[in-house]
Design an enzyme around this catalytic site. Structure first.
Site, PDB file in Angstrom:
ATOM      1  N   PHE A   1      37.766  14.704  -9.028  1.00 17.33           N
ATOM      2  CA  PHE A   1      37.938  16.031  -9.628  1.00 17.33           C
ATOM      3  C   PHE A   1      37.452  17.057  -8.623  1.00 17.33           C
ATOM      4  CE2 PHE A   1      37.177  19.904 -11.828  1.00 17.33           C
ATOM      5  CZ  PHE A   1      38.287  20.010 -12.649  1.00 17.33           C
TER       6      PHE A   1
ATOM      7  N   ASP B   1      32.335  16.901  -1.201  1.00 12.70           N
ATOM      8  CA  ASP B   1      32.371  17.872  -2.297  1.00 12.70           C
ATOM      9  C   ASP B   1      31.075  17.694  -3.100  1.00 12.70           C
ATOM     10  OD1 ASP B   1      32.654  19.324  -4.586  1.00 12.70           O
ATOM     11  OD2 ASP B   1      34.767  18.824  -4.900  1.00 12.70           O
TER      12      ASP B   1
ATOM     13  N   LYS C   1      29.071  26.128  -7.996  1.00  8.61           N
ATOM     14  CA  LYS C   1      28.279  26.018  -9.229  1.00  8.61           C
ATOM     15  C   LYS C   1      26.859  26.571  -9.095  1.00  8.61           C
ATOM     16  CE  LYS C   1      30.977  22.142 -11.064  1.00  8.61           C
ATOM     17  NZ  LYS C   1      31.771  22.712 -12.127  1.00  8.61           N
TER      18      LYS C   1
HETATM   19  C1  LIG Z   1      33.119  18.103  -7.742  1.00 11.30           C
HETATM   20  C2  LIG Z   1      33.790  19.377  -8.158  1.00 11.30           C
HETATM   21  N1  LIG Z   1      34.549  20.038  -7.263  1.00 11.30           N
HETATM   22  C3  LIG Z   1      35.161  21.184  -7.584  1.00 11.30           C
HETATM   23  C4  LIG Z   1      35.067  21.721  -8.845  1.00 11.30           C
HETATM   24  C5  LIG Z   1      35.796  22.998  -9.187  1.00 11.30           C
HETATM   25  O1  LIG Z   1      34.922  24.041  -9.350  1.00 11.30           O
HETATM   26  P1  LIG Z   1      35.397  25.385 -10.118  1.00 11.30           P
HETATM   27  O2  LIG Z   1      35.542  25.036 -11.554  1.00 11.30           O
HETATM   28  O3  LIG Z   1      34.281  26.362  -9.852  1.00 11.30           O
HETATM   29  O4  LIG Z   1      36.675  25.802  -9.475  1.00 11.30           O
HETATM   30  C6  LIG Z   1      34.297  21.053  -9.809  1.00 11.30           C
HETATM   31  C7  LIG Z   1      34.190  21.584 -11.192  1.00 11.30           C
HETATM   32  O5  LIG Z   1      33.826  20.927 -12.119  1.00 11.30           O
HETATM   33  C8  LIG Z   1      33.650  19.856  -9.460  1.00 11.30           C
HETATM   34  O6  LIG Z   1      32.923  19.177 -10.340  1.00 11.30           O
END
Ligand SMILES: Cc1ncc(COP(=O)(O)O)c(C=O)c1O
Length: 401
Positions: A141, A226, A255
């Site tokens: 994700f 990530d 976040k």
């Molecule tokens: C590992 C990871 N990458 C990217 C994102 C995407 O972040 P955003 O919702 O701020 O676009 C998330 C969101 O849950 C995430 O958990």
């Protein structure tokens, strides 16, 4: 209708239904607690998917935001502002890297990393134009943009949003052999989560992440981590990769970097890698704005002391010990995670993850399900041990039925 029901009906009448929130309408929050429009209090065991690592209404963060609100909030990157250099330098230092490219949301950081890796591939590695490939993992994700859902394996996230962006190879998460076999001369990057959050807090087998590091180094491929959900204290360290002694080429952060106050994300890497960008090739009106920088600087200062990481490690050990006691009794099939972060697989006979979340809501505890019968627990790192224990008691009560 109750105040809550009226508020929910009104929200449903005027908003797109791209979420299915639990039936609670929050009016205020402090620390690890939220209060709804009818004055009921709930323990927050989700923490905005880790955006609220430092709790609701954290004084230091709110004060930093308020002070900046009175000075300057937005310049765009057309001009310099006086919080920018400090923010980039401090964030780079926290990451042990050289260069920062600020954005706003997590998905934007991921998109930025995809562009960075492709351009690095063409300009530095020498990959033929248009041939760059990025390896990603199944059940990933990384966000919701059209390019990101193009390499999702979740049919719900993908279906009806094609045509999809090419240039990605999906290999099973945790399988180093598959990754090695998928690598070609045109592979420019591996993009993975050190722990897969949305997939149910999946921790890869020991040795996998160091293996990815070795393989990517050997093959001149960028390792993009990530850490948008796993980073910034959640697992008991600043970065989840630290547990395995691994340093990637590129960190993606988001976040918690915005302290639950403003959206702040960033790509952090070496000057060589992020040096591929020239003016006009990438940007964002709000990325690196003064308000974002002011809040993020406070977040970085808080992380510099190690206090939050230690708290997450200690309370996390306690959480996992307690959750571990629930397995074997039939109600809980498995528990995974690290630090103050757990995926709990509930026996399907007891209900879906959604059912369990709704029952916990009735008990005054807020969690969120992921797929099937899994719930995840990720409280703000400022939660007290007593409150955490209270939440665990409520979970035990719900599982008893
Ligand atoms: C590992 C990871 N990458 C990217 C994102 C995407 O972040 P955003 O919702 O701020 O676009 C998330 C969101 O849950 C995430 O958990």
């Amino acid at each position: 209708m109750s105040i809550t029901e009226t508020a929910i009906a009104s929200a449903e009448a005027h908003s797109a239904h791209n979420y299915h929130p639990l039936p609670v309408v929050v009016a205020s929050a402090e620390g690890a607690w939220m209060t709804d429009v009818e004055g009921r209090r709930y323990l927050d065991l989700l923490a905005g998917y880790s955006a609220l690592n430092f709790g609701h209404g954290n004084r230091r963060l709110i004060d930093a935001a308020k002070a900046q609100l009175d000075r300057v909030t937005l310049t765009s990157r057309a001009f310099h502002h006086d919080r920018f250099a400090e923010f980039c330098a401090e964030l780079a230092a926290l990451c042990g890297m050289e260069t920062v490219l600020p954005m706003n949301t997590g998905a934007e950081a991921v998109e930025t990393a995809v562009k960075t890796a492709r351009k690095w591939g063409y300009r530095v590695k020498g990959v033929p134009d248009g041939m760059a490939k990025i390896i990603v993992a199944s059940d990933n994700f990384h966000g919701r943009t059209t390019t990101i859902v193009s390499f999702s394996t979740d049919p719900e996230a993908r279906a009806d949003f094609g045509p999809y962006t090419p240039g990605f190879e999906i290999v099973p998460y945790g399988d180093l052999t598959a990754m090695r076999e998928a690598m070609t001369e045109n592979t420019v990057a591996v993009l993975i989560e050190p722990i897969q959050g949305e997939a149910g807090v999946l921790v890869p087998p020991a040795g996998y992440l160091p293996g990815v590091r070795e393989l990517t180094r050997e093959r001149n491929v960028l390792f993009i981590a990530d850490e948008i959900q796993s980073g910034l204290g959640r697992t008991g360290k600043t970065f989840a990769l630290e547990h395995e002694g691994v340093v990637p080429d590129v960190y993606l952060l988001g976040k918690a970097l915005g302290g639950g106050v403003v959206p702040v994300s960033a790509v952090v890497s070496s000057a060589d890698v992020l040096g591929v960008f020239r003016p006009g090739e990438h940007g964002s009106t709000f990325g690196g704005n003064p308000l974002a920088c002011a809040v993020a600087l406070e977040v970085i200062a808080m992380l510099r002391t190690g206090e939050y990481q230690q708290r997450a490690a200690e309370l996390g050990d306690h959480l996992h010990r307690e959750l571990g006691l629930l397995t074997g009794g039939g109600a809980v099939e498995a528990v995974r995670g690290r630090g103050l972060w757990a995926g709990v697989d509930i026996a399907p006979a007891l209900g879906t993850g959604r059912d369990i979340s709704e029952r916990l809501l009735e008990q005054g505890v807020l969690v969120k399900d992921t797929h099937g019968s899994t719930i995840r627990i990720a409280p703000p790192l400022v939660i007290s041990k007593e409150d955490l224990d209270w939440g665990l008691d409520r979970l035990r009560a719900v599982l008893k039925g």
